[in-house]
Design an enzyme around this catalytic site. Sequence first.
Site, mmCIF file in Angstrom:
data_model
loop_
_atom_site.group_PDB
_atom_site.id
_atom_site.type_symbol
_atom_site.label_atom_id
_atom_site.label_comp_id
_atom_site.label_asym_id
_atom_site.label_seq_id
_atom_site.Cartn_x
_atom_site.Cartn_y
_atom_site.Cartn_z
ATOM 1 N N ASP A 186 0.890 -1.158 0.073
ATOM 2 C CA ASP A 186 -0.153 -0.080 -0.007
ATOM 3 C C ASP A 186 1.074 1.321 0.089
ATOM 4 O OD1 ASP A 186 -2.574 1.585 0.428
ATOM 5 O OD2 ASP A 186 -1.607 2.029 2.370
ATOM 6 N N GLU A 270 -1.767 -1.324 -5.809
ATOM 7 C CA GLU A 270 -3.158 -0.574 -6.091
ATOM 8 C C GLU A 270 -2.862 -0.165 -7.620
ATOM 9 O OE1 GLU A 270 -5.245 1.312 -2.414
ATOM 10 O OE2 GLU A 270 -3.071 1.843 -2.725
ATOM 11 N N ASP A 351 -2.740 1.583 6.855
ATOM 12 C CA ASP A 351 -1.701 1.091 5.862
ATOM 13 C C ASP A 351 -1.697 -0.342 5.838
ATOM 14 O OD1 ASP A 351 -1.926 3.685 5.196
ATOM 15 O OD2 ASP A 351 -0.011 4.257 6.079
#
Length: 390
Positions: A186, A270, A351
């Site tokens: 992340d 992501e 996170d």
Amino acid sequence: MERKAFRYRLYPSRAQERLLDATLETCRRFYNDCLAERKQAWEDEQRTVGKVEQLRQVKERKATNPWAKDVHSHVLQIVVDDLDKAFQAFFRRLKAGEEPGYPRFKGRHRWRSFGFKEYGNGFRLDGRRLKLSGIGRIAVRWHRPIEGQIKTLRISKQAGKWFASFSCVVDEPTPLPATGQDVGIDVGLASLMTTSAGEQVAHPRFYRKAQRKLRVCQRRIARRKKGGKNRRKAVVMLQRQHERISNQRKDYLNKLAHDLIARHDRIALEDLTITRMVHGNLAKSILDAGWGYLVQRLTHKAASAGRVVVLVDPRQTSKRCSSGCGHVFETLSLADRWVDCPRCGLSLDRDHNAAINILNRGGQLRWSLSSPEGGLGQEAARLEPLRSVT
């Protein structure tokens, strides 16, 4: 076989530097003339001027233009190729419904490179020097050995420095041995990245730390007279400061990508649309982080190391509980750095929670193939329930 680029710093003499600058200017003017021809033909006659038609003008250009006389024909042919690629990109964006961005005329000091398309025809290595047609033998800093068979060359100018980029055909690299480790990553602003194992990497903030020096350089330019020699020197000083920041960021992210690829077989990140995220108060910090460059380097290194990198749907990776209970933290804001699940009792850094969700979604894609750099649709990742990867 694959293509690999090798970039080296050039140290031309003053006479050679004047010839290099003259070549850049000749290419810029030819580019603008070719663009004007295409634009005028369409506006006046609704006629399309193609690449082949403009390539035929190279011979005439060398015969009639005194500045182009000593420029190798391949250099001018590359100019036509560059313009044609600009139009292809324009039509691709137009067809996709994006902002088209019609090719622009290049102003002075806005043309920074020219190329050769065949080794031995216009350029070649002469001992430890690079010999260019019409320019001569230029000193090169060979900071690492060049590999494979040299195919093409691109000469570029950046912040007053000259560089040579060789495109070479090299053998397929040997994949790294398997480690049996998977990781979800992340990326963020509080920390540059957090892994599904709980590791955090600090955000170095190279641009933020250098802003004071940048302001000094900008003020120095503002005090100089436009068109003057001292102003050009001040501009180069600013350019070199920006170059230093860029080099620091790239070096940091390259080392980070190398470490991740060496330790993990499969990496999930992501699929962020960064261009849509840089219009608010966090734009400067997002660009300073270099998320896009990190993903690009990971994807590139994974291809040569036999690793897999996948880009997953980023929606609700932070708000969904990573234990699999299905709870969603609806009121979670950017200020909230810790999550506590009332359903299953999970309590951890937000996170870290997001990184575990990213890893779970990567596992749902079954780690089939690396995602392309532009990302891919992740409908399955949104519809399937989250499960832990074992």
